[in-house]
Design an enzyme around this catalytic site. Structure first.
Site, PDB file in Angstrom:
ATOM      1  N   ASP A 191     -36.684  67.548  -0.353  1.00  0.00           N
ATOM      2  CA  ASP A 191     -37.245  67.597   0.992  1.00  0.00           C
ATOM      3  C   ASP A 191     -37.169  66.235   1.679  1.00  0.00           C
ATOM      4  O   ASP A 191     -37.129  65.226   0.997  1.00  0.00           O
ATOM      5  CB  ASP A 191     -38.700  68.126   0.936  1.00  0.00           C
ATOM      6  N   HIS A 193     -41.791  64.581   4.375  1.00  0.00           N
ATOM      7  CA  HIS A 193     -41.675  65.724   3.457  1.00  0.00           C
ATOM      8  C   HIS A 193     -41.550  67.016   4.265  1.00  0.00           C
ATOM      9  O   HIS A 193     -41.868  67.064   5.450  1.00  0.00           O
ATOM     10  CB  HIS A 193     -42.949  65.893   2.615  1.00  0.00           C
ATOM     11  N   HIS A 197     -38.536  62.235   1.253  1.00  0.00           N
ATOM     12  CA  HIS A 197     -38.957  62.340  -0.143  1.00  0.00           C
ATOM     13  C   HIS A 197     -37.736  62.323  -1.067  1.00  0.00           C
ATOM     14  O   HIS A 197     -37.749  61.707  -2.137  1.00  0.00           O
ATOM     15  CB  HIS A 197     -39.765  63.637  -0.331  1.00  0.00           C
ATOM     16  N   GLU A 224     -46.132  65.431   6.040  1.00  0.00           N
ATOM     17  CA  GLU A 224     -45.534  66.730   5.721  1.00  0.00           C
ATOM     18  C   GLU A 224     -45.217  67.469   7.014  1.00  0.00           C
ATOM     19  O   GLU A 224     -46.054  67.546   7.920  1.00  0.00           O
ATOM     20  CB  GLU A 224     -46.515  67.598   4.911  1.00  0.00           C
TER      21      GLU A 224
HETATM   22 ZN   LIG Z   1     -42.115  66.086  -0.685  1.00  0.00          ZN
END
Ligand SMILES: [Zn+2]
Length: 182
Positions: free
Chosen positions: A167, A36, A157, A118
């Site tokens: 993303d 992400h 994602h 992330e």
């Molecule tokens: Zn995401």
């Protein structure tokens, strides 16, 4: 990079526990990494707003955007910041709440069987070399610890929630990741 097998935590990461997690389904095989990108406020780097979002402590009045998202109850296992430093929010054996409605190769609810990573960034900007360096070390450690995860089982994602999520975006260099992992 090493994973503490009892705690299911990276030894090299700061650990900030997120309440936004729960148990994986009985017998779930961890076999997917989901990449992400996130920045808070959008497009701004630095600060600790992402940590605040993942711990339900975002200061609502600090930015108009925070009012839209402060009640989301989301998390990821790991955040890689622009300088390559790592924060872990959820032990890898637990289910983080990062993917939402999602599907990978016919399997829905990707949170059940994936690890969410992330990268601090946007859907359009390039990421930092230091972030790729950390990501590669992280992926190698996870592949070693969870044999069902392979270099072929890394998705964005946007791949598992097409149309709904964009993303990590055009700034993420998948070829670069592949070559660094080779
Ligand atoms: Zn995401």
């Amino acid at each position: 990079m090493q994973i503490d097998p009892a705690a299911h935590l990276l030894k090299e990461a700061d650990y900030i526990p997120s309440p936004n997690m729960d148990d994986r389904p009985e017998g779930a095989d961890i076999n997917l990494l989901v990449i992400h990108s996130i920045s808070l406020p959008p497009g701004e780097f630095g600060g600790n707003s992402i940590e605040q979002l993942f711990t339900n402590s975002l200061p609502v009045d600090d930015h108009p955007y925070f009012q839209q998202i402060h009640q989301l109850e989301v998390s990821a296992h790991v955040l890689i910041k622009r300088d390559g430093s790592v924060i872990q929010f959820v032990p890898f054996n637990k289910r983080a709440w990062h993917a939402g409605e999602s599907c990978y190769h016919g399997n829905e609810r990707c949170n059940d069987f994936s690890i969410g990573i992330e990268l601090e960034g946007t859907d359009t900007d390039p990421f930092e070399n230091s972030q790729y360096e950390t990501l590669v070390e992280l992926v190698k450690a996870l592949c070693k610890h969870y044999p069902s995860i392979t270099a072929q089982r890394i998705a964005g994602h946007s791949d598992i929630a097409p149309g709904r999520k964009a993303d990590p975006g055009s700034g993420f260099d998948w070829d670069k990741l592949s070559s660094l992992l080779a």
